[in-house]
Design a protein around this motif. Structure first.
Motif, PDB file in Angstrom:
ATOM      1  N   GLU A  66      11.137 -21.629 -79.885  1.00 16.85           N
ATOM      2  CA  GLU A  66      10.415 -21.955 -81.118  1.00 16.85           C
ATOM      3  C   GLU A  66       9.413 -20.872 -81.505  1.00 16.85           C
ATOM      4  O   GLU A  66       8.987 -20.796 -82.650  1.00 16.85           O
ATOM      5  CB  GLU A  66       9.698 -23.291 -80.965  1.00 16.85           C
ATOM      6  N   LEU A  67       9.043 -20.033 -80.518  1.00 15.87           N
ATOM      7  CA  LEU A  67       8.078 -18.965 -80.767  1.00 15.87           C
ATOM      8  C   LEU A  67       8.747 -17.617 -80.996  1.00 15.87           C
ATOM      9  O   LEU A  67       8.073 -16.604 -81.148  1.00 15.87           O
ATOM     10  CB  LEU A  67       7.102 -18.853 -79.590  1.00 15.87           C
ATOM     11  N   SER A  68      10.073 -17.590 -81.043  1.00 17.20           N
ATOM     12  CA  SER A  68      10.787 -16.320 -81.178  1.00 17.20           C
ATOM     13  C   SER A  68      10.776 -15.777 -82.603  1.00 17.20           C
ATOM     14  O   SER A  68      11.036 -14.591 -82.820  1.00 17.20           O
ATOM     15  CB  SER A  68      12.228 -16.457 -80.686  1.00 17.20           C
ATOM     16  N   SER A  69      10.441 -16.621 -83.583  1.00 10.98           N
ATOM     17  CA  SER A  69      10.362 -16.165 -84.971  1.00 10.98           C
ATOM     18  C   SER A  69       9.672 -17.220 -85.826  1.00 10.98           C
ATOM     19  O   SER A  69       9.545 -18.374 -85.421  1.00 10.98           O
ATOM     20  CB  SER A  69      11.763 -15.897 -85.537  1.00 10.98           C
ATOM     21  N   GLY A  70       9.224 -16.807 -87.004  1.00 12.73           N
ATOM     22  CA  GLY A  70       8.699 -17.743 -87.984  1.00 12.73           C
ATOM     23  C   GLY A  70       7.279 -18.226 -87.767  1.00 12.73           C
ATOM     24  O   GLY A  70       6.837 -19.141 -88.455  1.00 12.73           O
ATOM     25  N   VAL A  71       6.529 -17.623 -86.850  1.00 13.04           N
ATOM     26  CA  VAL A  71       5.143 -18.042 -86.624  1.00 13.04           C
ATOM     27  C   VAL A  71       4.234 -17.262 -87.567  1.00 13.04           C
ATOM     28  O   VAL A  71       4.302 -16.034 -87.643  1.00 13.04           O
ATOM     29  CB  VAL A  71       4.723 -17.813 -85.155  1.00 13.04           C
ATOM     30  N   PHE A  75      -3.523 -20.867 -83.263  1.00 14.07           N
ATOM     31  CA  PHE A  75      -4.851 -21.448 -83.096  1.00 14.07           C
ATOM     32  C   PHE A  75      -5.023 -21.786 -81.625  1.00 14.07           C
ATOM     33  O   PHE A  75      -4.039 -22.007 -80.923  1.00 14.07           O
ATOM     34  CB  PHE A  75      -4.996 -22.711 -83.958  1.00 14.07           C
ATOM     35  N   SER A  76      -6.269 -21.865 -81.177  1.00 13.45           N
ATOM     36  CA  SER A  76      -6.471 -22.150 -79.750  1.00 13.45           C
ATOM     37  C   SER A  76      -7.732 -22.958 -79.531  1.00 13.45           C
ATOM     38  O   SER A  76      -8.633 -22.994 -80.366  1.00 13.45           O
ATOM     39  CB  SER A  76      -6.545 -20.845 -78.957  1.00 13.45           C
ATOM     40  N   ASN A  77      -7.742 -23.628 -78.404  1.00 12.73           N
ATOM     41  CA  ASN A  77      -8.963 -24.167 -77.830  1.00 12.73           C
ATOM     42  C   ASN A  77      -9.025 -23.539 -76.432  1.00 12.73           C
ATOM     43  O   ASN A  77      -8.178 -22.712 -76.106  1.00 12.73           O
ATOM     44  CB  ASN A  77      -8.978 -25.709 -77.870  1.00 12.73           C
ATOM     45  N   PRO A  78      -9.970 -23.866 -75.586  1.00 10.40           N
ATOM     46  CA  PRO A  78     -10.034 -23.204 -74.285  1.00 10.40           C
ATOM     47  C   PRO A  78      -8.846 -23.449 -73.363  1.00 10.40           C
ATOM     48  O   PRO A  78      -8.673 -22.729 -72.373  1.00 10.40           O
ATOM     49  CB  PRO A  78     -11.314 -23.772 -73.673  1.00 10.40           C
ATOM     50  N   TYR A  79      -7.991 -24.441 -73.659  1.00 11.77           N
ATOM     51  CA  TYR A  79      -6.930 -24.830 -72.737  1.00 11.77           C
ATOM     52  C   TYR A  79      -5.514 -24.767 -73.293  1.00 11.77           C
ATOM     53  O   TYR A  79      -4.560 -24.943 -72.554  1.00 11.77           O
ATOM     54  CB  TYR A  79      -7.187 -26.255 -72.239  1.00 11.77           C
ATOM     55  N   ALA A  80      -5.353 -24.574 -74.598  1.00 10.88           N
ATOM     56  CA  ALA A  80      -4.019 -24.665 -75.188  1.00 10.88           C
ATOM     57  C   ALA A  80      -3.945 -23.871 -76.485  1.00 10.88           C
ATOM     58  O   ALA A  80      -4.967 -23.483 -77.059  1.00 10.88           O
ATOM     59  CB  ALA A  80      -3.668 -26.132 -75.463  1.00 10.88           C
ATOM     60  N   PHE A  81      -2.707 -23.651 -76.920  1.00  9.55           N
ATOM     61  CA  PHE A  81      -2.431 -22.968 -78.183  1.00  9.55           C
ATOM     62  C   PHE A  81      -1.639 -23.886 -79.105  1.00  9.55           C
ATOM     63  O   PHE A  81      -0.889 -24.749 -78.649  1.00  9.55           O
ATOM     64  CB  PHE A  81      -1.579 -21.711 -77.953  1.00  9.55           C
ATOM     65  N   ALA A  82      -1.777 -23.651 -80.406  1.00  5.88           N
ATOM     66  CA  ALA A  82      -0.960 -24.311 -81.425  1.00  5.88           C
ATOM     67  C   ALA A  82      -0.521 -23.229 -82.404  1.00  5.88           C
ATOM     68  O   ALA A  82      -1.360 -22.530 -82.975  1.00  5.88           O
ATOM     69  CB  ALA A  82      -1.753 -25.391 -82.152  1.00  5.88           C
ATOM     70  N   ALA A  83       0.787 -23.052 -82.549  1.00  6.45           N
ATOM     71  CA  ALA A  83       1.324 -22.056 -83.466  1.00  6.45           C
ATOM     72  C   ALA A  83       1.762 -22.745 -84.750  1.00  6.45           C
ATOM     73  O   ALA A  83       2.474 -23.748 -84.715  1.00  6.45           O
ATOM     74  CB  ALA A  83       2.513 -21.341 -82.831  1.00  6.45           C
ATOM     75  N   LEU A  84       1.328 -22.209 -85.873  1.00  6.33           N
ATOM     76  CA  LEU A  84       1.749 -22.702 -87.180  1.00  6.33           C
ATOM     77  C   LEU A  84       2.932 -21.863 -87.636  1.00  6.33           C
ATOM     78  O   LEU A  84       2.848 -20.635 -87.700  1.00  6.33           O
ATOM     79  CB  LEU A  84       0.598 -22.591 -88.190  1.00  6.33           C
ATOM     80  N   LYS A  85       4.019 -22.549 -87.938  1.00  8.76           N
ATOM     81  CA  LYS A  85       5.230 -21.845 -88.355  1.00  8.76           C
ATOM     82  C   LYS A  85       5.302 -21.753 -89.879  1.00  8.76           C
ATOM     83  O   LYS A  85       4.631 -22.504 -90.590  1.00  8.76           O
ATOM     84  CB  LYS A  85       6.457 -22.566 -87.797  1.00  8.76           C
ATOM     85  N   ASP A  86       6.122 -20.830 -90.356  1.00  8.10           N
ATOM     86  CA  ASP A  86       6.277 -20.614 -91.800  1.00  8.10           C
ATOM     87  C   ASP A  86       6.712 -21.872 -92.548  1.00  8.10           C
ATOM     88  O   ASP A  86       6.396 -22.051 -93.717  1.00  8.10           O
ATOM     89  CB  ASP A  86       7.302 -19.508 -92.064  1.00  8.10           C
ATOM     90  N   ASP A  87       7.425 -22.767 -91.870  1.00  6.12           N
ATOM     91  CA  ASP A  87       7.915 -23.983 -92.519  1.00  6.12           C
ATOM     92  C   ASP A  87       6.911 -25.138 -92.473  1.00  6.12           C
ATOM     93  O   ASP A  87       7.221 -26.257 -92.853  1.00  6.12           O
ATOM     94  CB  ASP A  87       9.250 -24.417 -91.906  1.00  6.12           C
TER      95      ASP A  87
END
Length: 173
Positions: A66-71, A75-87
């Motif tokens: 899911e992270l190979s394209s379209g990001v 966003f991050s907090n101290p423990y995790a990431f959230a990627a917003l995709k183009d869609d």
């Protein structure tokens, strides 16, 4: 990357080839994001490369496809990431209890698109295109809302009519 490596992400040698823009097949790194002990590099081609402590998002292998394209952003907090995709969808990884797993709330997104993501110390909140907000992560840090905080499974209620979101260490407004 440089600095302490004892589980604190200073050594990026395992992903050095992926981060190098000199390789013909590799895109330049556009931006780098961080948690307490991990990094996520967003490349110009919309892919993401991670390294550092697995429990803090340094291991994104479970969502690598899911992270190979379209990001478009991370966003991050101290423990995790959230990627917003183009869609308008999001992909999360890192410490599951602290925002790295948004699967319990994914049904609340429906066909709406995520506009922006905000992080507290152990949770995230997504602002959707209809001005509603969906939080997830540690309930004590804003990861749920209303009576849903007491329900098993961590499902959340929706917050509506929101123009913007601001995060502190332990809450969202």
């Amino acid at each position: 990357a440089w600095g302490a490596d004892s589980g604190r992400c200073g050594d990026a040698s395992q992903v050095a080839t992926e981060l190098s823009s000199s390789a013909a097949s590799q895109a330049e790194v556009d931006r780098v994001f961080s948690t307490h002990h991990a990094f996520a590099a967003l490349r110009a081609d919309g892919s993401v490369v991670t390294w550092g402590a697995a429990a803090a998002g340094g291991d994104s292998s479970s969502v690598a496809s899911e992270l190979s394209s379209g990001v478009s952003s991370v966003f991050s907090n101290p423990y995790a990431f959230a990627a917003l995709k183009d869609d308008g969808t999001i992909v999360t990884w890192g410490n599951a209890d602290r925002g790295g797993d948004s699967s319990a709330t994914s049904s609340l997104f429906g066909s709406r698109q995520v506009v922006e993501v905000f992080g507290s110390y152990r949770a995230f909140a997504a602002l959707l295109d209809d001005n509603s907000v969906v939080p997830w992560g540690d309930a004590d840090y804003g990861g749920c809302y209303g009576s849903a905080c007491a329900t098993a499974g961590g499902t959340t209620e929706q917050i509506t009519n929101v123009g913007s979101v601001v995060a502190t260490t332990g809450a969202f407004a």
